[in-house]
Design a protein around this motif. Structure first.
Motif, mmCIF file in Angstrom:
data_model
loop_
_atom_site.group_PDB
_atom_site.id
_atom_site.type_symbol
_atom_site.label_atom_id
_atom_site.label_comp_id
_atom_site.label_asym_id
_atom_site.label_seq_id
_atom_site.Cartn_x
_atom_site.Cartn_y
_atom_site.Cartn_z
ATOM 1 N N LEU A 18 0.840 -1.209 0.000
ATOM 2 C CA LEU A 18 0.000 0.000 0.000
ATOM 3 C C LEU A 18 0.873 1.257 0.000
ATOM 4 C CD1 LEU A 18 -2.722 -1.098 2.596
ATOM 5 C CD2 LEU A 18 -3.045 -0.761 0.121
ATOM 6 N N GLU A 19 1.895 1.245 0.842
ATOM 7 C CA GLU A 19 2.782 2.419 0.956
ATOM 8 C C GLU A 19 3.500 2.671 -0.380
ATOM 9 O OE1 GLU A 19 3.510 5.401 3.511
ATOM 10 O OE2 GLU A 19 2.495 3.617 4.220
ATOM 11 N N LEU A 20 3.951 1.593 -1.037
ATOM 12 C CA LEU A 20 4.635 1.740 -2.334
ATOM 13 C C LEU A 20 3.667 2.253 -3.398
ATOM 14 C CD1 LEU A 20 6.749 -1.553 -2.393
ATOM 15 C CD2 LEU A 20 7.682 0.772 -2.403
ATOM 16 N N LEU A 21 2.460 1.687 -3.438
ATOM 17 C CA LEU A 21 1.476 2.132 -4.434
ATOM 18 C C LEU A 21 1.120 3.598 -4.182
ATOM 19 C CD1 LEU A 21 -0.881 -1.004 -4.548
ATOM 20 C CD2 LEU A 21 0.699 -0.261 -6.352
ATOM 21 N N ASP A 22 0.952 3.955 -2.902
ATOM 22 C CA ASP A 22 0.643 5.358 -2.567
ATOM 23 C C ASP A 22 1.768 6.286 -3.038
ATOM 24 O OD1 ASP A 22 -1.711 4.531 -1.451
ATOM 25 O OD2 ASP A 22 -1.106 4.811 0.648
ATOM 26 N N ALA A 23 3.015 5.751 -3.067
ATOM 27 C CA ALA A 23 4.159 6.559 -3.513
ATOM 28 C C ALA A 23 4.341 6.501 -5.027
ATOM 29 C CB ALA A 23 5.439 6.078 -2.814
ATOM 30 N N GLY A 24 3.425 5.826 -5.740
ATOM 31 C CA GLY A 24 3.474 5.804 -7.208
ATOM 32 C C GLY A 24 4.382 4.739 -7.798
ATOM 33 N N GLU A 25 4.785 3.764 -7.000
ATOM 34 C CA GLU A 25 5.688 2.709 -7.497
ATOM 35 C C GLU A 25 4.902 1.605 -8.216
ATOM 36 O OE1 GLU A 25 9.031 2.383 -7.095
ATOM 37 O OE2 GLU A 25 9.476 3.922 -5.609
ATOM 38 N N SER A 26 5.587 0.898 -9.139
ATOM 39 C CA SER A 26 5.041 -0.341 -9.703
ATOM 40 C C SER A 26 5.435 -1.484 -8.774
ATOM 41 C CB SER A 26 5.645 -0.624 -11.071
ATOM 42 O OG SER A 26 5.241 0.346 -11.964
ATOM 43 N N VAL A 27 4.470 -2.336 -8.440
ATOM 44 C CA VAL A 27 4.710 -3.356 -7.423
ATOM 45 C C VAL A 27 4.327 -4.737 -7.943
ATOM 46 C CG1 VAL A 27 4.087 -4.126 -5.090
ATOM 47 C CG2 VAL A 27 4.196 -1.679 -5.597
ATOM 48 N N VAL A 28 5.225 -5.699 -7.699
ATOM 49 C CA VAL A 28 4.936 -7.097 -7.987
ATOM 50 C C VAL A 28 5.045 -7.857 -6.669
ATOM 51 C CG1 VAL A 28 5.581 -9.139 -9.321
ATOM 52 C CG2 VAL A 28 6.002 -6.849 -10.265
ATOM 53 N N VAL A 29 4.010 -8.624 -6.327
ATOM 54 C CA VAL A 29 4.023 -9.418 -5.097
ATOM 55 C C VAL A 29 4.318 -10.870 -5.454
ATOM 56 C CG1 VAL A 29 2.556 -10.354 -3.253
ATOM 57 C CG2 VAL A 29 2.433 -7.908 -3.841
ATOM 58 N N LEU A 30 5.280 -11.463 -4.730
ATOM 59 C CA LEU A 30 5.521 -12.909 -4.836
ATOM 60 C C LEU A 30 5.182 -13.521 -3.485
ATOM 61 C CD1 LEU A 30 6.696 -15.460 -6.252
ATOM 62 C CD2 LEU A 30 8.913 -14.814 -5.296
ATOM 63 N N ASP A 31 4.196 -14.416 -3.466
ATOM 64 C CA ASP A 31 3.776 -14.994 -2.187
ATOM 65 C C ASP A 31 3.215 -16.390 -2.457
ATOM 66 O OD1 ASP A 31 2.762 -13.389 0.711
ATOM 67 O OD2 ASP A 31 2.183 -15.468 0.338
ATOM 68 N N ASP A 32 3.537 -17.335 -1.567
ATOM 69 C CA ASP A 32 3.001 -18.694 -1.752
ATOM 70 C C ASP A 32 1.682 -18.890 -1.013
ATOM 71 O OD1 ASP A 32 3.758 -18.875 0.890
ATOM 72 O OD2 ASP A 32 5.161 -20.552 0.617
#
Ligand SMILES: NC(=O)c1ccc[n+]([C@@H]2O[C@H](COP(=O)([O-])OP(=O)(O)OC[C@H]3O[C@@H](n4cnc5c(N)ncnc54)[C@H](O)[C@@H]3O)[C@@H](O)[C@H]2O)c1
Ligand SMILES: O=c1ccn([C@@H]2O[C@H](COP(=O)(O)OP(=O)(O)O[C@H]3O[C@H](CO)[C@@H](O)[C@H](O)[C@H]3O)[C@@H](O)[C@H]2O)c(=O)[nH]1
Length: 329
Positions: A18-32
């Protein structure tokens, strides 16, 4: 450029997203999704379901999304479980972190932000705990994290990547906008468990130990609000992208509350006088853990926004209510 968040479907990782998206970043999540939740990943982030120990998958993800930095949250995190299943913890937290790092180095990732823990200090001889205290973790969980810190140090020297290892103290609260929170049903964290007792979801709350050498005999901890903590990660990333050196920083407020004080606050904020049972000590609990918290402010210019236990408890209660409502629906 995009940031890969391992464990981004978990409690703290989802707040980082959320913090990264709020800062305008592109985000990829890797989670099992072993302890995380698909619904915790916002639609604006890309989601890859898989294991961080799967080098080929990580390599593909780095190349396809142009990853320049990894925020590495994925881990198993329950201390008593690490005592009964140490090899499981060393596999997930250490061996798979090694695989992730190898894929990062080969894929040209420049920066890593790592979720370390106050558990690397063990039973510290001084409080507040400074970052340069010798590390003496007393359980496999803390050791599994310490070894990953070492791998990062050595990799930075050898391969030129830079990193920030953040040693979290006790993380609590929820996103102030209500978008995420601690969702693990069997979570053992004090503030979560106390909120569940206040909402009648648990019949009572156990206090583990009343004979510690502390102000009231119960354990003292430094509770840091989860979005404040996520913000420190974003600042750490800025620091590295601007060419800053690798760092190891405590993340806490430098302020300790006893278990009994926390319970008083939860009772006051919720208005519910739930049952509290005084119990023997829980094995492996240090008496007090308070962060030496100056360095993170000085080096990163971090300014906490939610340094208030009442507010943290209000957020945790609001999140528990919303979880209960969504389960009932
Ligand atoms: N919660 C705390 O108080 C606290 C304190 C200190 C440090 N930490 C550290 O913070 C990090 C996040 O903790 P959290 O409280 O959000 O826990 P969490 O269990 O909510 O999140 C961990 C996430 O990692 C994922 N995961 C685990 N193993 C994986 C693997 N092999 N591959 C891909 N995904 C995997 C899980 O599905 C989950 O979504 C952990 O590294 C933990 O050690 C937490
Ligand atoms: O039902 C409960 C739960 C907890 N406690 C006490 O509350 C304190 C805090 O416990 P908890 O919330 O479980 O956190 P910690 O054991 O301090 O560990 C947290 O904080 C560490 C860093 O300080 C991290 O490494 C861990 O991952 C994270 O779970 C401890 O004294 C516990 O004994 C109780 O008395 N009753």
């Amino acid at each position: 450029m995009a940031v890969l968040v391992t464990g981004g479907a978990g409690y703290i990782g989802s707040h980082m997203v959320l913090e990264l998206l709020d800062a305008g970043e592109s985000v990829v999540v890797l989670d099992d999704l072993s302890t995380g939740f698909r619904r915790a990943v916002p639609a604006q982030a890309q989601f890859v379901q898989g294991d961080m120990g799967d080098g080929a998958l990580v390599a593909r993800t780095i190349a396809e999304h142009g990853i320049d930095a990894i925020a590495h949250f994925a881990a198993r995190i329950v201390v008593p479980e690490s005592v009964s299943d140490p090899l499981g913890y060393y596999l997930n937290n250490t061996v798979k972190s090694r695989a992730l790092l190898e894929a990062a180095v080969k894929g040209g990732v420049r920066h890593v932000i790592f979720s370390s823990t106050a558990a690397v200090y063990g039973e510290p001889s001084v409080n507040p705990v400074p970052e340069d205290l010798p590390l003496e973790p007393i359980n496999p969980y803390g050791r599994s994290k310490m070894m990953t810190e070492w791998m990062l140090q050595d990799s930075a020297r050898a391969y030129g990547l830079t990193y920030v290892a953040l040693r979290y103290f006790n993380v609590a609260g929820a996103d102030p906008k209500g978008r995420s929170g601690q969702s693990t049903p069997q979570a053992t964290h004090l503030i979560k468990v106390a909120c569940q007792a206040a909402l009648g979801q648990r019949p009572y709350l156990d206090v583990f130990g009343t004979d510690y050498p502390t102000k009231d005999g119960s354990c003292v901890r430094d509770y840091i609000q989860v979005s404040d903590l996520a913000r420190a990660h974003v600042l750490a990333l800025d620091h590295l992208r601007k060419g800053g050196d690798s760092l190891t920083l405590n993340c806490g407020y430098g302020q300790g509350y006893s278990v009994l004080e926390v319970i008083d606050v939860v009772k006051r904020v919720s208005g519910v006088d739930f049952e509290v049972r005084l119990c023997p000590r829980r094995p492996g609990d240090p008496a007090a853990l308070i962060a030496g918290a100056d360095r993170v402010r000085e080096v990163l210019g971090w300014q906490p926004r939610y340094q208030n236990l009442e507010r943290i408890v209000e957020q945790a209660l609001a999140w528990e209510r919303s979880l209960a409502e969504s389960e009932a629906a």
